[in-house]
Write a protein that holds these residues in place. Structure first.
Motif, mmCIF file in Angstrom:
data_model
loop_
_atom_site.group_PDB
_atom_site.id
_atom_site.type_symbol
_atom_site.label_atom_id
_atom_site.label_comp_id
_atom_site.label_asym_id
_atom_site.label_seq_id
_atom_site.Cartn_x
_atom_site.Cartn_y
_atom_site.Cartn_z
ATOM 1 N N PHE A 107 2.401 1.505 -3.826
ATOM 2 C CA PHE A 107 1.516 2.265 -4.971
ATOM 3 C C PHE A 107 0.062 2.604 -4.764
ATOM 4 O O PHE A 107 -0.303 3.461 -5.611
ATOM 5 C CB PHE A 107 0.282 0.774 -4.919
ATOM 6 C CG PHE A 107 1.525 -0.483 -6.209
ATOM 7 C CD1 PHE A 107 2.414 -0.042 -7.106
ATOM 8 C CD2 PHE A 107 2.267 -1.410 -4.971
ATOM 9 C CE1 PHE A 107 3.104 -1.133 -7.779
ATOM 10 C CE2 PHE A 107 2.431 -2.551 -5.762
ATOM 11 C CZ PHE A 107 3.458 -2.257 -6.797
ATOM 12 N N VAL A 108 -0.180 3.042 -3.165
ATOM 13 C CA VAL A 108 -1.948 3.984 -2.841
ATOM 14 C C VAL A 108 -0.890 5.203 -3.262
ATOM 15 O O VAL A 108 -1.675 6.259 -2.499
ATOM 16 C CB VAL A 108 -2.232 3.412 -2.374
ATOM 17 C CG1 VAL A 108 -3.374 4.012 -1.753
ATOM 18 C CG2 VAL A 108 -2.651 2.249 -2.297
ATOM 19 N N LEU A 109 0.227 5.139 -2.092
ATOM 20 C CA LEU A 109 0.293 6.653 -0.859
ATOM 21 C C LEU A 109 1.111 7.426 -2.052
ATOM 22 O O LEU A 109 2.364 7.618 -3.028
ATOM 23 C CB LEU A 109 0.994 6.771 0.430
ATOM 24 C CG LEU A 109 0.507 6.106 1.000
ATOM 25 C CD1 LEU A 109 1.373 5.653 2.835
ATOM 26 C CD2 LEU A 109 -0.567 6.319 1.747
ATOM 27 N N LEU A 138 0.751 -1.334 -0.394
ATOM 28 C CA LEU A 138 -0.179 -0.183 -0.617
ATOM 29 C C LEU A 138 1.091 1.197 -0.113
ATOM 30 O O LEU A 138 0.528 2.320 -0.784
ATOM 31 C CB LEU A 138 -1.518 0.139 1.129
ATOM 32 C CG LEU A 138 -2.000 -0.492 0.858
ATOM 33 C CD1 LEU A 138 -2.753 -1.374 3.077
ATOM 34 C CD2 LEU A 138 -3.010 -1.063 -0.521
#
Length: 120
Positions: A118-120, A115
């Motif tokens: 790829f997300v932050l 996470l």
């Protein structure tokens, strides 16, 4: 030579502190560039590098802590089974349940690292 848990924790905290300082100094050095376009492009690249470092530190620390926890649990359960062979079934099932919980924590850390990347 027996290494205490206090010494291991302080060593891990020191490693995390060094990694954080290296990440901050790399970001400060890139921020000193004069061109706005170069700074914007470098900041994007640096945040990706910092995310990768953070993910690697998270997974590395949790995997190390999990491996130490598993080693201690297996050692203590083997010691308990050798002292009381009649209770080996109960000790073995308790050990396996504990190992499952430790492995679950490691998998959660891997998900957090993914996470972070790829997300932050």
């Amino acid at each position: 030579m027996k290494i205490s848990a206090k010494r291991i924790v302080s060593l891990l905290l020191a490693v995390m502190l060094v990694c954080a300082m290296l990440t901050m100094t790399a970001g400060a050095a890139d921020a000193a560039q004069t061109s706005e376009e170069t700074t914007a492009a470098a900041a994007t690249g640096d945040s990706t590098g910092a995310k990768a470092i953070a993910a690697a530190v998270v997974v590395g620390l949790v995997a190390t802590a999990g491996a130490l926890g598993m080693a201690i649990a297996i050692g203590k359960s083997a010691e308990g089974m050798s002292r009381q062979p009649e209770a080996s079934g109960s000790i073995r099932s308790s050990m396996m349940l504990g190992l499952v919980f430790i492995e679950t924590a490691i998998i959660y850390a891997l998900i957090v690292a993914i996470l972070i990347i790829f997300v932050l």
